[in-house]
Design an enzyme around this catalytic site. Sequence first.
Site, PDB file in Angstrom:
ATOM      1  N   ASP A   1     -19.429 -33.972  -6.523  1.00 46.46           N
ATOM      2  CA  ASP A   1     -20.578 -34.114  -5.616  1.00 46.46           C
ATOM      3  C   ASP A   1     -20.798 -35.561  -5.192  1.00 46.46           C
ATOM      4  OD1 ASP A   1     -21.477 -34.560  -8.303  1.00 46.46           O
ATOM      5  OD2 ASP A   1     -23.547 -34.438  -7.601  1.00 46.46           O
TER       6      ASP A   1
ATOM      7  N   ASP B   1     -21.564 -38.434  -6.564  1.00 49.43           N
ATOM      8  CA  ASP B   1     -22.562 -39.407  -7.011  1.00 49.43           C
ATOM      9  C   ASP B   1     -21.989 -40.390  -8.035  1.00 49.43           C
ATOM     10  OD1 ASP B   1     -22.486 -37.482  -9.017  1.00 49.43           O
ATOM     11  OD2 ASP B   1     -24.657 -37.189  -9.106  1.00 49.43           O
TER      12      ASP B   1
ATOM     13  N   SER C   1     -21.908 -30.704 -10.283  1.00 51.28           N
ATOM     14  CA  SER C   1     -21.412 -32.058 -10.524  1.00 51.28           C
ATOM     15  C   SER C   1     -19.982 -32.047 -11.056  1.00 51.28           C
ATOM     16  CB  SER C   1     -22.379 -32.791 -11.459  1.00 51.28           C
ATOM     17  OG  SER C   1     -22.066 -34.156 -11.507  1.00 51.28           O
TER      18      SER C   1
ATOM     19  N   ASP D   1     -16.594 -37.874  -8.436  1.00 56.92           N
ATOM     20  CA  ASP D   1     -16.760 -36.535  -9.006  1.00 56.92           C
ATOM     21  C   ASP D   1     -17.028 -35.565  -7.840  1.00 56.92           C
ATOM     22  OD1 ASP D   1     -19.434 -37.104  -8.467  1.00 56.92           O
ATOM     23  OD2 ASP D   1     -20.163 -36.194 -10.313  1.00 56.92           O
TER      24      ASP D   1
HETATM   25 MG    MG Z   1     -22.113 -35.715 -10.018  1.00 58.29          MG
END
Ligand code: MG
Length: 457
Positions: free
Chosen positions: A249, A251, A105, A247
């Site tokens: 990844d 999400d 993340s 960010d």
């Molecule tokens: Mg994330």
Amino acid sequence: MAEQLIISISGMRGIIGENLTASIAADYGAAFGTFLKNAYPKKDKLLVCIGRDSRPSGEMLQFAVSAGLCNVGVDVVDLGVVTTPSVGVMLRHIGCDGGVVITASHNPVQYNGIKLLLNNGIAPSSADAEKIRKLYFDKNFSFVDSVSCGKISANPHTSAVHVYKVISIVDKNSIAAKKFKVVLDSVNGAGGPITKALLNQLGCEMVAINDEPTGLFAHTPEPLAKNLTGLSEAVKKANAQIGFAQDPDGDRLAIVDEKGTYIGEEYTLALAAKYIFSKKKGYAAANLSSSRMVDDIAAAAGGSVIRTPVGEANVANAMVENNCIIGGEGNGGVIDLIIGPIRDSLVAIAFVLQFLTETGKTVSQLVDEIERYYMIKEKFPADKKQAQQILKAACEKFSDAKLNDADGYRFDFAEGWLHLRTSNTEPVMRIISEAKSQQIAQKYVDLVQDIRKKITG
Ligand code: MG
């Protein structure tokens, strides 16, 4: 002291080459595969899809986890470099029995992790996570013979499928007619290519910065104000209407307004919720540490907010149980169950652009229309015993507040709230307070710090 490999309900996270290696990842893949076989004993063949963010270590970990899954006879669908919510979308689209995301993340590049999803797209419950953890530590893997090994196939359709689904929840033509000028900062994470595809379909004129998924993060990856000065500058320079930051990844989403001002991650969910509540009636869900803005927005529309313990899976499960129309976390994570029970920056982008389209207002105008709160976050060291003493003393001190004890203690007052909780991963207590003035928010924090000083010295 060297950092420990963290194994929690959302998976495993560590530092590559120190405590997270290919052999650990293969064992973890075998443990997850064995868990799924135990969960679905009547299924001949199980299928798990796996994707990764853009970190240079991602490919190595993905192959290792895939090898572990194949070793216990589970077939694997390789999604390649994709966002975390994309794995959730493909898991349901293909009909997989589980999903794996290789990501750490917002953590720096030396970290990576293995995040597990069940067939509903949500992380395992704590009971299931404990089963996986035990299989991993006991190395109790149900290996198969040579002819029964799992196979790996690639699926290159993630971007097309995910973008198509997100487009379907907004009015593409009305957004496209506005020809929004947008700056996108994907921090060279997984979000760049798919988000550019989404913005293209929504007819945006786009300036993309840090959009190559190299994993060589162009700035500290957490989408906080201090890390997004480049985005703010780019918005001003391009004279854009909005700036989006993801960010690594994809999400979480943070927003910069048309003046180049970072509006704060709490506003991502607030704006998305305000848009959804202008369309639908129902419940929202948010964790106990997220802003009261969402409650105000829901209440004004005749709805209400279900508060959950911190952790994406808790919000997602509450949303499914209560058929919530929107949900998420104050860290810029927006969830719409139509797309999947997982935080999705693409969903947040689509809703915010639709909201701008329908209101004809600027981002700063929409922000100004939401009653402002001031949030303070602090943390201090406290062992389990001290934490319990602090919580007990706080309970006595704030006996006139409305108490929610689902995750530490959250005290709600007329003018704000205070949430005290212990970290799951370190001997630390967190204080989050929010109020209509900075002084009141600070007062709540100071009262807790007074209690702490008496207990920990
Ligand atoms: Mg994330």
